[in-house]
Write a protein that holds these residues in place. Structure first.
Motif, PDB file in Angstrom:
ATOM      1  N   LYS A 145     -40.538 -80.048   1.842  1.00  0.00           N
ATOM      2  CA  LYS A 145     -40.172 -80.863   2.844  1.00  0.00           C
ATOM      3  C   LYS A 145     -40.050 -79.981   4.085  1.00  0.00           C
ATOM      4  O   LYS A 145     -39.133 -78.720   4.147  1.00  0.00           O
ATOM      5  CB  LYS A 145     -38.946 -81.847   2.915  1.00  0.00           C
ATOM      6  N   SER A 146     -40.494 -80.377   5.343  1.00  0.00           N
ATOM      7  CA  SER A 146     -40.132 -79.635   6.525  1.00  0.00           C
ATOM      8  C   SER A 146     -39.683 -80.782   7.623  1.00  0.00           C
ATOM      9  O   SER A 146     -40.311 -81.630   7.951  1.00  0.00           O
ATOM     10  CB  SER A 146     -41.432 -79.104   7.128  1.00  0.00           C
ATOM     11  N   ALA A 147     -38.433 -80.440   8.334  1.00  0.00           N
ATOM     12  CA  ALA A 147     -37.828 -81.308   9.091  1.00  0.00           C
ATOM     13  C   ALA A 147     -37.975 -82.724   8.606  1.00  0.00           C
ATOM     14  O   ALA A 147     -38.092 -83.616   9.327  1.00  0.00           O
ATOM     15  CB  ALA A 147     -38.415 -81.193  10.514  1.00  0.00           C
ATOM     16  N   GLY A 148     -37.292 -82.861   7.333  1.00  0.00           N
ATOM     17  CA  GLY A 148     -37.306 -83.936   6.520  1.00  0.00           C
ATOM     18  C   GLY A 148     -38.842 -84.746   6.263  1.00  0.00           C
ATOM     19  O   GLY A 148     -38.498 -85.831   5.623  1.00  0.00           O
ATOM     20  N   ARG A 149     -39.663 -84.012   6.560  1.00  0.00           N
ATOM     21  CA  ARG A 149     -41.168 -84.660   6.403  1.00  0.00           C
ATOM     22  C   ARG A 149     -41.683 -84.237   4.894  1.00  0.00           C
ATOM     23  O   ARG A 149     -41.591 -82.835   4.751  1.00  0.00           O
ATOM     24  CB  ARG A 149     -42.143 -84.391   7.446  1.00  0.00           C
TER      25      ARG A 149
END
Length: 225
Positions: A145-149
């Protein structure tokens, strides 16, 4: 998936050690047995999470071992055998095997099947994660996940990112990346690393500026400011 213990049961030592090397590279803990009798003893003592078992072995073959194991446990059980006859596959599955693979095999397929039977069995109650800034990697389920994505990464992209996070603020050389992720016998050049890093930056636009190229050496992930 890290943190899981695999019991390999294979009477041919070179094959047993080859399977072990694949699993260790993927952060599995490995226990090895040369036959079914030894495997039963290790099963009681080591309490593995999954078993990968050959069929043709001395003292106790794989089918007999499976029958004994099923009297004691529902542990995920994968046959990995040179015997590819349909009758053998059917017999193994009817005795309670979770999967059946035929040699020769591809290491990536074996890892994927191990992950599948572990998930099917419920896995462990908690997963192991590592973080850096907005990056979160679940090492058990290989999710990023990156920045919640949620970010879709290939296995090697995931391993590269894991390596960078674990060595945050330190340069990891291309040669070291090649050795750990592609293996020492990979015939390709270190440009393979550059290609994967380029794709990784594209998939992680929120964090791409932190992934630094160290010219002529390798790459470094800088800690968030």
């Amino acid at each position: 998936m890290s943190g899981y213990k695999v019991l390999i049961v294979e009477d041919e030592q070179p094959m047993r050690e080859l399977i072990a090397s694949f699993l260790i590279e993927e952060h599995y803990e490995v226990v090895q047995a040369a036959n079914g009798v030894e495997a039963l003893q290790l099963f009681r003592r080591e309490q593995p999470d999954v078993m990968v078992v050959d069929i043709m072995m001395p003292f106790m073959d794989g089918f007999e071992l499976l029958e004994e194991i099923r009297k004691r446990s529902d542990i995920p059980f994968i046959f990995l055998s040179a015997r590819g006859e349909e009758l053998d596959k059917v017999k193994g599955l009817r005795l309670g095997a979770d999967d059946y693979m035929v040699k020769p095999f591809h290491s990536g397929e074996l890892i994927a099947r191990i992950e599948t039977v572990i998930r099917r069995a419920g896995g462990k109650q908690s997963s192991q994660t590592i973080t850096s800034g907005g990056l979160i990697l679940d090492l058990d389920y290989m999710e990023a996940k990156s920045a919640g994505r949620l970010v879709t990464l290939t296995r090697k992209e995931f391993r590269l990112l894991e390596l960078l996070i674990k060595h945050e603020n330190h340069t990891v050389t291309r040669s070291r990346m090649m050795e750990l992720i592609w293996g020492p016998d990979y015939p390709g050049s270190e440009r393979t690393v550059d290609t994967h890093m380029k794709t990784l930056r594209m998939k992680l636009p929120e964090e791409s500026e932190r992934i630094k190229t160290v010219r002529g050496v390798g790459y470094r992930l800088e800690a968030p400011k």
